[in-house]
Enzyme design. Sequence first.
Site, PDB file in Angstrom:
ATOM      1  N   ASP A  10       0.883  -1.168   0.000  1.00 49.69           N
ATOM      2  CA  ASP A  10       0.000   0.000   0.000  1.00 49.69           C
ATOM      3  C   ASP A  10       0.925   1.225   0.000  1.00 49.69           C
ATOM      4  O   ASP A  10       2.124   1.112   0.257  1.00 49.69           O
ATOM      5  CB  ASP A  10      -0.865  -0.054   1.273  1.00 49.69           C
ATOM      6  CG  ASP A  10      -1.525   1.268   1.611  1.00 49.69           C
ATOM      7  OD1 ASP A  10      -2.267   1.783   0.758  1.00 49.69           O
ATOM      8  OD2 ASP A  10      -1.262   1.797   2.702  1.00 49.69           O
ATOM      9  N   ASP A  12      -0.206   5.119   0.899  1.00 52.39           N
ATOM     10  CA  ASP A  12      -0.464   6.160   1.913  1.00 52.39           C
ATOM     11  C   ASP A  12      -0.593   5.570   3.310  1.00 52.39           C
ATOM     12  O   ASP A  12      -1.432   4.715   3.544  1.00 52.39           O
ATOM     13  CB  ASP A  12      -1.725   6.940   1.536  1.00 52.39           C
ATOM     14  CG  ASP A  12      -1.525   7.707   0.237  1.00 52.39           C
ATOM     15  OD1 ASP A  12      -2.271   7.453  -0.720  1.00 52.39           O
ATOM     16  OD2 ASP A  12      -0.588   8.524   0.173  1.00 52.39           O
TER      17      ASP A  12
HETATM   18  C1  XBP Z   1      -5.125   6.338   0.612  1.00 50.78           C
HETATM   19  C2  XBP Z   1      -6.330   6.977   0.029  1.00 50.78           C
HETATM   20  C3  XBP Z   1      -6.145   8.047  -1.011  1.00 50.78           C
HETATM   21  C4  XBP Z   1      -5.435   9.249  -0.405  1.00 50.78           C
HETATM   22  C5  XBP Z   1      -5.705  10.493  -1.209  1.00 50.78           C
HETATM   23  O1  XBP Z   1      -4.684   5.431  -0.334  1.00 50.78           O
HETATM   24  O2  XBP Z   1      -7.430   6.604   0.374  1.00 50.78           O
HETATM   25  O3  XBP Z   1      -7.430   8.411  -1.456  1.00 50.78           O
HETATM   26  O4  XBP Z   1      -5.956   9.480   0.888  1.00 50.78           O
HETATM   27  O5  XBP Z   1      -5.269  10.299  -2.529  1.00 50.78           O
HETATM   28  P1  XBP Z   1      -3.853   4.056   0.082  1.00 50.78           P
HETATM   29  P2  XBP Z   1      -6.237  10.731  -3.732  1.00 50.78           P
HETATM   30  O6  XBP Z   1      -3.792   3.989   1.589  1.00 50.78           O
HETATM   31  O7  XBP Z   1      -4.646   2.938  -0.550  1.00 50.78           O
HETATM   32  O8  XBP Z   1      -2.489   4.267  -0.515  1.00 50.78           O
HETATM   33  O9  XBP Z   1      -6.754  12.100  -3.407  1.00 50.78           O
HETATM   34  O10 XBP Z   1      -5.355  10.708  -4.962  1.00 50.78           O
HETATM   35  O11 XBP Z   1      -7.309   9.680  -3.753  1.00 50.78           O
HETATM   36 MG    MG Z   2      -2.963   3.248   3.271  1.00 50.19          MG
END
Ligand code: XBP
Ligand code: MG
Length: 257
Positions: A10, A12
């Site tokens: 993953d 973020d």
């Molecule tokens: C985390 C998310 C993303 C980010 C914002 O993604 O839910 O939506 O918060 O990015 P993950 P965007 O943990 O799956 O990496 O605004 O581009 O959606």
């Molecule tokens: Mg994440």
Amino acid sequence: MEQLQALIFDVDGTLADTERDGHRVAFNKAFVDAGLDWDWTIEIYADLLTVTGGKERIKYFLKHHLPDFRPEGELETFVADLHAAKTEHYKALMVDPGLPLRPGVERLLREAREAGVRLAIATTTTPANVTALLRNSLAEDAEDWFEVIAAGDIVPAKKPAPDIFVWTLEQLNLPPESCMAIEDSDNGVKSVSGSGIRSLLVTVNDYTRNQDFSDATMVVDHLGSKEQPCKVLTGPDLSNDQVDLHAFRGIHRYAWE
Ligand code: XBP
Ligand code: MG
């Protein structure tokens, strides 16, 4: 039990702590640009993070926090334009001031590459955000380290739906038994579990530490480094203070025992 052949990360909250000082700040900058007096505080953002996807998160915010708001023109266009502006701010933040990867992430990625363990990314975030983070926080050619970068709208349903991990497995042409996922949130854990992957390591952060990780094989505070030893929160003990590739192989065996 299949040998561990690929690690699926993953982004973020896992590769880097991008939400509080990255995405949240970028959203607020886009709101100012658009002349909106919206302020996504650290506290409000904790609730908004229950919804994955930036565009989906804006719509959730309008529905639950500003139900009487009516944009000029079509809502979909308004949200898409606002989100595009946010992405530009996020990309700029990844350059200045930039954002470090979480403890142990670079060490582990390099170890996996040297050992021939295949690498992939499965994320809800926008592909341009992944590029910005990898190029500025890891290496100019870091995108090439990952055979598959599955991101954002490439699948119809975002996490907690399993689509993004299922798509990544298809692209890797590997069964779930040969792969291990690394996540940070309960939405991510549900997505992994739904894809059939059973070996799952969670590295928690301030937004997710109290979430339900009962489907995880192991939960740690982070992957650890010499300077910052990691702490096992649930799961098998580690022989040292860092989650290294040897530990990953052990966790994978433990998950399929
Ligand atoms: C985390 C998310 C993303 C980010 C914002 O993604 O839910 O939506 O918060 O990015 P993950 P965007 O943990 O799956 O990496 O605004 O581009 O959606
Ligand atoms: Mg994440």
